[in-house]
Design an enzyme around this catalytic site. Structure first.
Site, PDB file in Angstrom:
ATOM      1  N   ASN A  22       0.830  -1.194   0.000  1.00 22.71           N
ATOM      2  CA  ASN A  22       0.000   0.000   0.000  1.00 22.71           C
ATOM      3  C   ASN A  22       0.868   1.248   0.000  1.00 22.71           C
ATOM      4  O   ASN A  22       2.064   1.192   0.306  1.00 22.71           O
ATOM      5  CB  ASN A  22      -0.908   0.015   1.235  1.00 22.71           C
ATOM      6  CG  ASN A  22      -1.897  -1.126   1.248  1.00 22.71           C
ATOM      7  OD1 ASN A  22      -2.584  -1.380   0.260  1.00 22.71           O
ATOM      8  ND2 ASN A  22      -1.971  -1.827   2.372  1.00 22.71           N
ATOM      9  N   CYS A  35      -4.626  -7.542  -4.583  1.00 25.47           N
ATOM     10  CA  CYS A  35      -5.069  -6.325  -5.254  1.00 25.47           C
ATOM     11  C   CYS A  35      -5.545  -6.722  -6.645  1.00 25.47           C
ATOM     12  O   CYS A  35      -4.736  -7.088  -7.500  1.00 25.47           O
ATOM     13  CB  CYS A  35      -3.938  -5.310  -5.339  1.00 25.47           C
ATOM     14  SG  CYS A  35      -4.402  -3.783  -6.180  1.00 25.47           S
ATOM     15  N   ASN A  40      -6.964  -4.963  -9.167  1.00 22.25           N
ATOM     16  CA  ASN A  40      -6.450  -4.117 -10.241  1.00 22.25           C
ATOM     17  C   ASN A  40      -4.951  -4.326 -10.408  1.00 22.25           C
ATOM     18  O   ASN A  40      -4.434  -4.336 -11.528  1.00 22.25           O
ATOM     19  CB  ASN A  40      -6.732  -2.642  -9.941  1.00 22.25           C
ATOM     20  CG  ASN A  40      -8.190  -2.279 -10.102  1.00 22.25           C
ATOM     21  OD1 ASN A  40      -8.881  -2.795 -10.965  1.00 22.25           O
ATOM     22  ND2 ASN A  40      -8.673  -1.385  -9.246  1.00 22.25           N
ATOM     23  N   ASN A  72     -11.034  -2.738   3.869  1.00 23.41           N
ATOM     24  CA  ASN A  72     -11.375  -1.868   2.747  1.00 23.41           C
ATOM     25  C   ASN A  72     -12.893  -1.691   2.754  1.00 23.41           C
ATOM     26  O   ASN A  72     -13.624  -2.688   2.796  1.00 23.41           O
ATOM     27  CB  ASN A  72     -10.940  -2.499   1.428  1.00 23.41           C
ATOM     28  CG  ASN A  72      -9.467  -2.851   1.408  1.00 23.41           C
ATOM     29  OD1 ASN A  72      -8.611  -1.978   1.345  1.00 23.41           O
ATOM     30  ND2 ASN A  72      -9.167  -4.148   1.478  1.00 23.41           N
ATOM     31  N   GLU A 103      -9.584   2.504   0.812  1.00 22.42           N
ATOM     32  CA  GLU A 103      -8.693   1.354   0.970  1.00 22.42           C
ATOM     33  C   GLU A 103      -7.779   1.544   2.178  1.00 22.42           C
ATOM     34  O   GLU A 103      -7.154   2.598   2.330  1.00 22.42           O
ATOM     35  CB  GLU A 103      -7.846   1.154  -0.286  1.00 22.42           C
ATOM     36  CG  GLU A 103      -8.635   0.746  -1.511  1.00 22.42           C
ATOM     37  CD  GLU A 103      -7.727   0.229  -2.610  1.00 22.42           C
ATOM     38  OE1 GLU A 103      -7.001  -0.757  -2.365  1.00 22.42           O
ATOM     39  OE2 GLU A 103      -7.743   0.813  -3.710  1.00 22.42           O
ATOM     40  N   ARG A 104      -7.696   0.516   3.001  1.00 21.51           N
ATOM     41  CA  ARG A 104      -6.785   0.585   4.148  1.00 21.51           C
ATOM     42  C   ARG A 104      -5.357   0.741   3.611  1.00 21.51           C
ATOM     43  O   ARG A 104      -4.945   0.092   2.660  1.00 21.51           O
ATOM     44  CB  ARG A 104      -6.894  -0.681   5.003  1.00 21.51           C
ATOM     45  CG  ARG A 104      -6.593  -1.935   4.224  1.00 21.51           C
ATOM     46  CD  ARG A 104      -6.553  -3.185   5.073  1.00 21.51           C
ATOM     47  NE  ARG A 104      -6.150  -4.297   4.224  1.00 21.51           N
ATOM     48  CZ  ARG A 104      -5.737  -5.463   4.656  1.00 21.51           C
ATOM     49  NH1 ARG A 104      -5.669  -5.712   5.943  1.00 21.51           N
ATOM     50  NH2 ARG A 104      -5.379  -6.417   3.821  1.00 21.51           N
ATOM     51  N   CYS A 146     -10.950  -0.133  -6.981  1.00 25.27           N
ATOM     52  CA  CYS A 146     -10.407  -1.247  -6.188  1.00 25.27           C
ATOM     53  C   CYS A 146     -10.958  -2.531  -6.794  1.00 25.27           C
ATOM     54  O   CYS A 146     -12.170  -2.764  -6.758  1.00 25.27           O
ATOM     55  CB  CYS A 146     -10.814  -1.119  -4.721  1.00 25.27           C
ATOM     56  SG  CYS A 146     -10.265  -2.505  -3.681  1.00 25.27           S
ATOM     57  N   GLY A 147     -10.074  -3.351  -7.370  1.00 23.97           N
ATOM     58  CA  GLY A 147     -10.519  -4.554  -8.055  1.00 23.97           C
ATOM     59  C   GLY A 147     -11.117  -5.592  -7.129  1.00 23.97           C
ATOM     60  O   GLY A 147     -12.207  -6.126  -7.389  1.00 23.97           O
TER      61      GLY A 147
END
Length: 277
Positions: free
Chosen positions: A72, A81, A83, A188, A211-212, A220-221
């Site tokens: 992150n 993740c 995406n 999230n 998102e955290r 966010c995928g």
């Protein structure tokens, strides 16, 4: 340090090649790379490393050559993740590091191995099965929203807005409040509203996400996967297709007749260069 910049529906990443796991990528270094004024700027870093060369990826080396080490923007480590997997795959193929087989390209993540299928501008990823497992709530300022907890390999809380509230009305500059007992590693949080019907899909929703470790992002995928799973569940559908509109574009979530969950969307590489110390 060489890098490539890429994004999936506006969820952007600094991609760092490190095939043999020789790079020391500290949390401070990640945060510096992701800083939008003093660094390159991104929602996170994708380190490209052979699974066998990374302690977190070694267990998957028999099934996938490459491990997506995702961080992150604050330097913290994340399990998955959606995406990022597509952008990671685009980089592997474009740089000649991997060639997808007939069934696609396996990619190791901390949440397990997923399989990416390249289809022109879009990449479709067979994701880990999402698990809707508990009711909970999120708070934004004085407002409380009921939601459903979803495990997509990483934790999500999907909350539908009520009373005709618009997504644009939410103030997501600060992290939403949530149940720390249920989400001990953070969560999230996706906020959703129904959208106009779209031909060829069973459900159409719009979402924003906090998102955290990164704050609000344009997409966010894995969050879209969680939203799709909740949308089909609430519609009483065992299988189906959900279009999920995010501020950065559109993602498509599919639960097919074979019981597989797919996430599809664009993956774009926009620049490459060298980081100067």
């Amino acid at each position: 340090m060489l890098f490539t910049k890429g994004h999936g529906t506006g969820n952007d990443f600094v991609i760092v090649p490190d095939p043999d796991g020789a790079l020391l990528l500290t949390p401070e270094r990640v945060a510096q790379l992701c800083d939008r004024r003093f660094g390159i700027g991104a929602d996170g870093v994708l380190r490209v490393v052979r699974a066998a060369k990374d302690p977190d990826g070694a267990a998957f080396a028999a099934d996938a050559e490459w491990f997506m080490d995702y961080r992150n923007s604050d330097g913290s480590i994340a399990e998955m993740c959606g995406n990022g997997v597509r952008v990671f795959t685009r980089y592997l193929v474009s740089s000649g590091l991997a060639t997808p087989g007939p069934e696609g390209l396996p990619v190791a993540t901390r949440a397990g191995v997923v399989v990416a299928v390249v289809e022109g501008d879009e990449i479709r990823v067979r994701m880990r099965d999402p698990r809707v497992y508990a009711a909970s709530t999120a708070t934004v300022g004085p407002l409380t929203f009921p939601g459903m907890a979803v495990d997509c390999g990483n934790p999500h809380l999907v909350c539908a807005l009520h009373d005709g509230l618009a997504l644009s009305s939410l103030d997501l500059l600060a992290a939403p409040g949530f149940d720390h007992a249920l989400f001990s590693a953070g969560v999230n949080v996706e906020f959703t509203v129904p959208a106009e019907p779209v031909e060829g899909v069973d459900r159409h929703v719009a979402m924003r996400v906090y998102e955290r470790g990164s704050g609000e992002t344009l997409s966010c995928g894995s969050g879209a996967l969680a939203v799709g799973a909740v949308a089909l569940r609430e519609a009483g559908l065992e299988t189906g297709v959900v279009a999920v509109d995010v501020p950065g574009g559109r993602l498509t979530v599919t639960h097919d007749e074979a019981g597989r969950w797919w996430l599809a969307g664009p993956a774009v590489l926009v620049a490459s260069g060298e980081v100067l110390d």
